[in-house]
Motif scaffolding. Sequence first.
Motif, mmCIF file in Angstrom:
data_model
loop_
_atom_site.group_PDB
_atom_site.id
_atom_site.type_symbol
_atom_site.label_atom_id
_atom_site.label_comp_id
_atom_site.label_asym_id
_atom_site.label_seq_id
_atom_site.Cartn_x
_atom_site.Cartn_y
_atom_site.Cartn_z
ATOM 1 N N SER A 29 0.495 -5.537 1.078
ATOM 2 C CA SER A 29 -0.562 -4.884 1.507
ATOM 3 C C SER A 29 -0.309 -3.300 1.253
ATOM 4 O O SER A 29 0.553 -2.923 1.069
ATOM 5 C CB SER A 29 -0.706 -5.100 3.086
ATOM 6 O OG SER A 29 -1.679 -3.958 3.353
ATOM 7 N N SER A 30 -1.344 -2.601 0.865
ATOM 8 C CA SER A 30 -1.484 -1.259 0.661
ATOM 9 C C SER A 30 -1.586 -0.470 2.048
ATOM 10 O O SER A 30 -1.447 0.962 1.857
ATOM 11 C CB SER A 30 -2.528 -0.717 -0.491
ATOM 12 O OG SER A 30 -3.882 -1.186 0.318
ATOM 13 N N ARG A 31 -1.795 -1.148 3.106
ATOM 14 C CA ARG A 31 -1.889 -0.458 4.413
ATOM 15 C C ARG A 31 -0.613 0.110 4.762
ATOM 16 O O ARG A 31 0.494 -0.808 4.618
ATOM 17 C CB ARG A 31 -2.326 -1.418 5.320
ATOM 18 C CG ARG A 31 -3.911 -1.680 4.985
ATOM 19 C CD ARG A 31 -4.450 -2.982 6.229
ATOM 20 N NE ARG A 31 -4.396 -2.796 7.748
ATOM 21 C CZ ARG A 31 -5.394 -2.375 8.139
ATOM 22 N NH1 ARG A 31 -6.491 -2.161 7.453
ATOM 23 N NH2 ARG A 31 -5.229 -2.179 9.487
ATOM 24 N N ASN A 41 6.092 -9.112 5.096
ATOM 25 C CA ASN A 41 5.079 -8.133 4.293
ATOM 26 C C ASN A 41 4.347 -8.810 3.523
ATOM 27 O O ASN A 41 4.561 -9.258 2.300
ATOM 28 C CB ASN A 41 6.092 -7.027 3.429
ATOM 29 C CG ASN A 41 5.369 -5.924 3.074
ATOM 30 O OD1 ASN A 41 4.092 -6.006 3.101
ATOM 31 N ND2 ASN A 41 6.152 -4.897 2.780
ATOM 32 N N PRO A 42 2.979 -8.621 3.641
ATOM 33 C CA PRO A 42 2.181 -7.982 4.895
ATOM 34 C C PRO A 42 2.472 -8.873 6.264
ATOM 35 O O PRO A 42 2.637 -10.142 6.186
ATOM 36 C CB PRO A 42 0.589 -8.209 4.584
ATOM 37 C CG PRO A 42 0.522 -9.219 3.641
ATOM 38 C CD PRO A 42 1.821 -9.500 2.949
ATOM 39 N N SER A 43 2.067 -8.145 7.232
ATOM 40 C CA SER A 43 2.407 -8.867 8.576
ATOM 41 C C SER A 43 1.295 -9.669 8.934
ATOM 42 O O SER A 43 0.224 -9.219 8.680
ATOM 43 C CB SER A 43 2.749 -7.855 9.782
ATOM 44 O OG SER A 43 2.837 -8.489 10.855
ATOM 45 N N PRO A 44 1.644 -11.016 9.502
ATOM 46 C CA PRO A 44 0.409 -11.703 9.809
ATOM 47 C C PRO A 44 -0.058 -11.390 11.062
ATOM 48 O O PRO A 44 -1.261 -12.156 11.616
ATOM 49 C CB PRO A 44 1.228 -13.296 9.677
ATOM 50 C CG PRO A 44 2.561 -13.037 10.108
ATOM 51 C CD PRO A 44 2.815 -11.627 9.521
ATOM 52 N N ILE A 45 0.399 -10.541 11.568
ATOM 53 C CA ILE A 45 -0.302 -10.127 13.172
ATOM 54 C C ILE A 45 -0.082 -8.716 13.347
ATOM 55 O O ILE A 45 0.646 -7.984 12.559
ATOM 56 C CB ILE A 45 0.894 -10.883 14.102
ATOM 57 C CG1 ILE A 45 0.240 -10.736 15.867
ATOM 58 C CG2 ILE A 45 2.089 -10.202 14.164
ATOM 59 C CD1 ILE A 45 1.162 -11.252 16.764
ATOM 60 N N THR A 46 -1.380 -8.337 14.024
ATOM 61 C CA THR A 46 -1.519 -6.772 14.396
ATOM 62 C C THR A 46 -0.743 -6.533 15.328
ATOM 63 O O THR A 46 -0.084 -7.190 16.265
ATOM 64 C CB THR A 46 -2.822 -6.547 14.757
ATOM 65 O OG1 THR A 46 -3.241 -7.381 15.966
ATOM 66 C CG2 THR A 46 -3.826 -6.929 13.739
ATOM 67 N N ALA A 49 -3.979 1.344 8.992
ATOM 68 C CA ALA A 49 -2.444 1.055 8.930
ATOM 69 C C ALA A 49 -2.227 -0.145 9.725
ATOM 70 O O ALA A 49 -2.928 -0.777 10.595
ATOM 71 C CB ALA A 49 -1.721 2.294 9.590
ATOM 72 N N ASP A 50 -1.026 -0.720 9.504
ATOM 73 C CA ASP A 50 -0.461 -2.077 10.117
ATOM 74 C C ASP A 50 0.646 -1.312 11.120
ATOM 75 O O ASP A 50 1.751 -0.918 10.560
ATOM 76 C CB ASP A 50 0.058 -3.047 9.419
ATOM 77 C CG ASP A 50 -1.207 -3.612 8.530
ATOM 78 O OD1 ASP A 50 -2.243 -3.562 9.249
ATOM 79 O OD2 ASP A 50 -0.664 -4.095 7.517
ATOM 80 N N GLU A 96 10.514 -2.262 6.500
ATOM 81 C CA GLU A 96 10.166 -1.754 5.529
ATOM 82 C C GLU A 96 9.003 -0.587 5.989
ATOM 83 O O GLU A 96 7.580 -0.704 5.600
ATOM 84 C CB GLU A 96 9.365 -2.648 4.723
ATOM 85 C CG GLU A 96 10.360 -3.378 4.104
ATOM 86 C CD GLU A 96 9.789 -4.719 3.090
ATOM 87 O OE1 GLU A 96 8.900 -4.364 2.268
ATOM 88 O OE2 GLU A 96 10.228 -5.700 3.064
ATOM 89 N N ILE A 97 9.342 0.417 6.929
ATOM 90 C CA ILE A 97 8.458 1.379 7.554
ATOM 91 C C ILE A 97 8.072 2.343 6.696
ATOM 92 O O ILE A 97 8.858 3.010 5.823
ATOM 93 C CB ILE A 97 9.060 1.700 8.720
ATOM 94 C CG1 ILE A 97 9.436 0.626 9.853
ATOM 95 C CG2 ILE A 97 8.297 3.093 9.349
ATOM 96 C CD1 ILE A 97 8.163 -0.135 10.397
ATOM 97 N N ASP A 98 6.646 2.811 6.834
ATOM 98 C CA ASP A 98 6.264 3.928 5.774
ATOM 99 C C ASP A 98 6.075 5.095 6.566
ATOM 100 O O ASP A 98 5.917 6.281 6.173
ATOM 101 C CB ASP A 98 4.911 3.587 5.200
ATOM 102 C CG ASP A 98 5.089 2.351 4.215
ATOM 103 O OD1 ASP A 98 5.859 2.208 3.322
ATOM 104 O OD2 ASP A 98 4.266 1.372 4.467
#
Length: 382
Positions: free
Chosen positions: A236-238, A187-192, A264-265, A322-324
């Motif tokens: 990240s705030s995404r 977090n943040p993820s380095p890959i999409t 979003a990610d 850590e899912i939103d």
Amino acid sequence: MIKLPENFESYEEARREGFLKVKALKEQGTNVVGVFCTYTPIELIYAAGAVPVGLCGTSDEPIADAEMHLPKNLCPLIKSSYGFAVSEKCPYFYFSDMIVGETTCDGKKKMYELLNEIRPTHVMHLPQGQDKDHAFRYWRDEMVRLKETLEEKFNIEITNEKLKQSIKERNHERKVLLDFYELGKLNPSPITGYEINTVMETLGFQFDRKSQCSFIEDRTKELKEKYEKELKGKKSSRPRILITGCPTGGVRDKVLKTIEDSGADIVAFENCCGVREKAQLVDETIDPIDALTEKYLNISCSIMTPNPRRFIALDEMIDEYEIDGVIEVVLQACHTFNVESYNVKKFVTEKKEKPYLYIETDYSKLDVGQINTRINAFLEMI
Ligand code: BJ8
């Protein structure tokens, strides 16, 4: 920028190049087995000296051909897969010596009857539940039946040693792939999520397993280093999204790209384009047929009833990644995922207290605008 194996620029390029590779394999005398589902025990296919190739349709191009034989209100994945076969537009199907399918959903199992008229199709009868007694014995018999079919078809003996070696190799590949998927835990993820999904789809068009593994290992290492050097500590705030439901290969641009383009990610896939099949390894210490039976019986697809493992997986993944918010993608006319979505929504919103969005779609472009609007509204709410 996404990085694909062999520096391919797109999924389409990888697929086209794969045609030449499978043709070359055939010219060298290698047997090819077409497969459709995560339940296929591909260790048996490798142990028979053959190569499995995924035949799941992810394009709407052949659907009109499929609808000459199949009903319009059928899942697009089934229509696309059958359409490629019947129209002879898919070299992977063309070069397949036989097909292995499973009695998963009703649409697929009935489609296999039609497919068998074009290419020999061996159907494994999958139990509807996962109990360790009756279902285990039933599925074990199916493992043995597939083994015998492959032995007869390819005039080869699948010894225990060959099978154990095949299990070991596939387990190694699973671990490498799991490590790649788990980049999303950072977090943040380095890959999409778009890259993860595209890479996984293109791997099916590569037949050199060693170079597949090295590509994934190198990319995982590179992205871990990127995280350590550039991203660590900068949350990240995404919103971090988990995708669940049906396979998403056919809606990658329409749904996955839209989610990420909208801010979003996608960090986790609890579906067959993700960890659903990879999470459990095959036990290397017991009888190999028992081990394959146990492993494949435990896959948490909605075609199982009941299907508690899917909720265990969702529970763990929502915490670990850590899912939103959770987005469930259901392909039109997929009754099992559609019905199960009622409990998935309840689980996500009530037990895990996370926002949930249900998207039902097909492979056409008709609902692109509507999906865009709904995704944007959902992300604003998080
Ligand atoms: S293990 S998800 S690959 S069955 S989407 S064809 S279920 S109507 S693809 Fe699947 Fe195996 Fe399950 Fe995975 Fe039917 Fe639903 Fe269509 Fe599906």
